[in-house]
Write a protein that holds these residues in place. Structure first.
Motif: not given
Length: 117
Positions: A1-2, A8, A25-26, A45-48, A58, A61, A99
């Motif tokens: 998380m950012d 995020c 995951t989303t 859900k993960d930060h990219h 990912d 992902g 994000h």
């Protein structure tokens, strides 16, 4: 998380959003400034920071994100008439929140994507 990332913070539940679809995951939620009758943002859900970073870090992902976007389009009744799935990557493309997020747009004819030059 950012902690400085708006999306995020939405995933963490710190900022409210109108969620329309969620997986492990989303997360998918309505855009607060819609550009079409249906305008939903689908995020991992993960930060990219962008779609290239997600695909590189990912690949599974990336597939989850596309599957979630397809599920949103189906649930919103967009499959029959069509919809636009849009990723903006970088400032020149108009990305405002860094994000990765897919825009699912539809519900009316959207016209051409880019004006002729």
């Amino acid at each position: 998380m950012d902690n400085d990332c708006l999306f995020c913070r939405i995933v963490a539940g710190e900022i409210p959003a109108t969620v329309v679809h969620e997986t492990e995951t989303t997360l998918a939620f309505r855009d607060i400034d819609p550009k079409a009758p249906v305008h939903v943002l689908v995020i991992p859900k993960d930060h990219h920071p962008d779609v290239v970073a997600l695909a590189t870090a990912d690949p599974a992902g990336s597939a989850d994100l596309l599957a979630a976007a397809a599920a949103v389009a189906e649930a919103e009744g967009l499959r029959a008439d069509g919809f636009r799935l849009l990723f903006n990557s970088g400032g020149y493309a108009g990305q405002e929140v860094f994000h990765v997020h897919a825009h699912v747009l539809g519900g009316a004819p959207l016209g051409p994507m880019l004006a002729p030059r």
